[in-house]
Design a protein around this motif. Sequence first.
Motif, short mmCIF file in Angstrom:
data_model
loop_
_atom_site.label_atom_id
_atom_site.label_comp_id
_atom_site.label_asym_id
_atom_site.label_seq_id
_atom_site.Cartn_x
_atom_site.Cartn_y
_atom_site.Cartn_z
N VAL A 173 -9.92 1.36 -14.06
CA VAL A 173 -8.80 2.32 -14.46
C VAL A 173 -7.57 2.00 -13.65
O VAL A 173 -7.72 1.61 -12.41
CB VAL A 173 -9.04 3.79 -14.17
N VAL A 174 -6.36 1.96 -14.35
CA VAL A 174 -4.94 1.59 -13.83
C VAL A 174 -4.35 2.99 -14.42
O VAL A 174 -4.11 2.99 -15.31
CB VAL A 174 -4.48 0.26 -14.19
N HIS A 175 -3.68 3.59 -13.35
CA HIS A 175 -2.84 4.59 -13.50
C HIS A 175 -1.46 4.39 -13.02
O HIS A 175 -1.23 4.04 -11.89
CB HIS A 175 -3.17 6.12 -13.21
N VAL A 176 -0.21 4.40 -13.81
CA VAL A 176 1.16 3.96 -13.45
C VAL A 176 1.96 5.10 -13.50
O VAL A 176 2.10 5.80 -14.53
CB VAL A 176 1.52 2.68 -14.14
N PHE A 224 1.15 3.03 -8.40
CA PHE A 224 0.17 2.77 -9.18
C PHE A 224 -1.04 2.83 -8.66
O PHE A 224 -1.25 2.46 -7.32
CB PHE A 224 0.21 1.50 -10.07
N ASP A 225 -2.20 3.29 -9.09
CA ASP A 225 -3.55 3.33 -8.40
C ASP A 225 -4.53 2.26 -9.50
O ASP A 225 -4.37 2.44 -10.50
CB ASP A 225 -4.08 4.72 -8.68
N ILE A 226 -5.38 1.78 -8.86
CA ILE A 226 -6.08 0.84 -9.53
C ILE A 226 -7.58 1.44 -8.70
O ILE A 226 -7.87 1.74 -7.90
CB ILE A 226 -6.11 -0.40 -9.45
N ALA A 227 -8.82 1.44 -10.02
CA ALA A 227 -10.02 1.76 -9.42
C ALA A 227 -10.82 1.18 -10.15
O ALA A 227 -10.83 0.70 -11.30
CB ALA A 227 -10.25 3.36 -9.58
N ARG A 228 -12.28 1.11 -9.48
CA ARG A 228 -13.42 0.59 -10.23
C ARG A 228 -14.38 1.65 -9.95
O ARG A 228 -14.57 2.08 -8.83
CB ARG A 228 -14.07 -0.79 -9.72
N ILE A 229 -15.13 2.12 -10.79
CA ILE A 229 -16.04 3.21 -11.05
C ILE A 229 -17.46 2.64 -11.43
O ILE A 229 -17.49 2.00 -12.81
CB ILE A 229 -15.73 4.33 -11.72
N VAL A 249 -10.94 2.73 -4.88
CA VAL A 249 -9.61 2.93 -5.16
C VAL A 249 -8.71 2.38 -4.18
O VAL A 249 -8.68 2.49 -3.10
CB VAL A 249 -9.58 4.84 -5.17
N MET A 250 -7.71 2.08 -4.94
CA MET A 250 -6.32 1.44 -4.16
C MET A 250 -5.16 2.04 -4.61
O MET A 250 -4.93 2.16 -6.03
CB MET A 250 -6.46 0.01 -4.33
N LYS A 251 -4.10 2.43 -3.67
CA LYS A 251 -2.97 2.83 -4.32
C LYS A 251 -1.80 2.05 -3.75
O LYS A 251 -1.77 1.53 -2.61
CB LYS A 251 -2.77 4.27 -3.70
N PHE A 252 -0.90 1.83 -4.53
CA PHE A 252 0.32 0.70 -4.22
C PHE A 252 1.54 1.45 -4.76
O PHE A 252 1.61 2.46 -5.60
CB PHE A 252 0.08 -0.39 -4.96
N GLN A 253 2.82 0.94 -4.22
CA GLN A 253 4.08 1.09 -4.62
C GLN A 253 4.67 -0.29 -4.87
O GLN A 253 4.38 -1.31 -4.11
CB GLN A 253 4.68 1.92 -3.78
N PRO A 298 0.84 -1.24 -0.06
CA PRO A 298 0.01 -0.05 0.06
C PRO A 298 0.91 1.21 -0.05
O PRO A 298 1.87 1.33 0.47
CB PRO A 298 -0.79 -0.11 1.37
N TYR A 299 0.35 2.49 -0.87
CA TYR A 299 1.02 3.63 -0.72
C TYR A 299 0.26 4.78 -0.15
O TYR A 299 -0.89 4.95 -0.27
CB TYR A 299 1.23 3.76 -2.27
N SER A 300 1.01 5.66 0.52
CA SER A 300 0.33 6.82 1.04
C SER A 300 1.48 7.69 0.90
O SER A 300 2.62 7.62 1.44
CB SER A 300 -0.19 6.51 2.57
N GLU A 301 0.95 8.98 0.62
CA GLU A 301 2.02 9.98 0.29
C GLU A 301 2.24 10.57 1.93
O GLU A 301 3.44 11.08 1.95
CB GLU A 301 1.28 11.29 -0.49
N SER A 302 1.27 10.66 2.79
CA SER A 302 1.60 11.33 4.20
C SER A 302 1.07 10.65 5.07
O SER A 302 -0.01 9.90 4.95
CB SER A 302 1.36 12.83 4.00
#
Length: 172
Positions: free
Chosen positions: A151-154, A163-168, A82-86, A56-60
């Motif tokens: 959606v996947v954004h890398v 990368f972020d993965i999401a289902r809308i 939405v999920m964020k990873f590194q 899991p990724y978190s900026e702060s």
Amino acid sequence: MNPYLPRAAACLLAAGLMSAPAWAADEPKGFRIGLEGREQASLADVGLPGYPGARPYSESQGDKSAVTLGAWAGAFGLRLNVMKFQVADTPERVAAFYAKALAQHGQVLDCREPAARVKPPKDSDKLHCDGGLPPAGEYEYRVGTGKQFRVVHVKPLGDGARFDIARIAFGN
């Protein structure tokens, strides 16, 4: 900040003011209004596999690596997971993995391609990529319809990738 959250917040507000989602079809008939917000989401919610070795990724401090938002009123609804990873792998490897995973759900749009950003006619349910090109070195893929999509954004992160993965899902 996650690029999907401002759009999702606006959609949630609109959903709250407009009209139960498709996933609540088993609910008793009648006008219902609801909001959901959780600081968690699962790979099952998003409908995509986890990338090997990702964490899991978190900026702060206080930033969450996963979120589920939902709103419904009457016959309309919206759900966002939405999920964020590194990961230590390169953005190219992560992008290739998710392009293949998304292909199991239909034709994948590569948002780096100009044709993927052409807005379909207003009455069409065809999926397209919003906005301009992803920045150089970044990837964005989408699959589904205008009302139900993933959606996947890398992008690069140090020597690895974020990368972020999401289902809308917009339901009616």
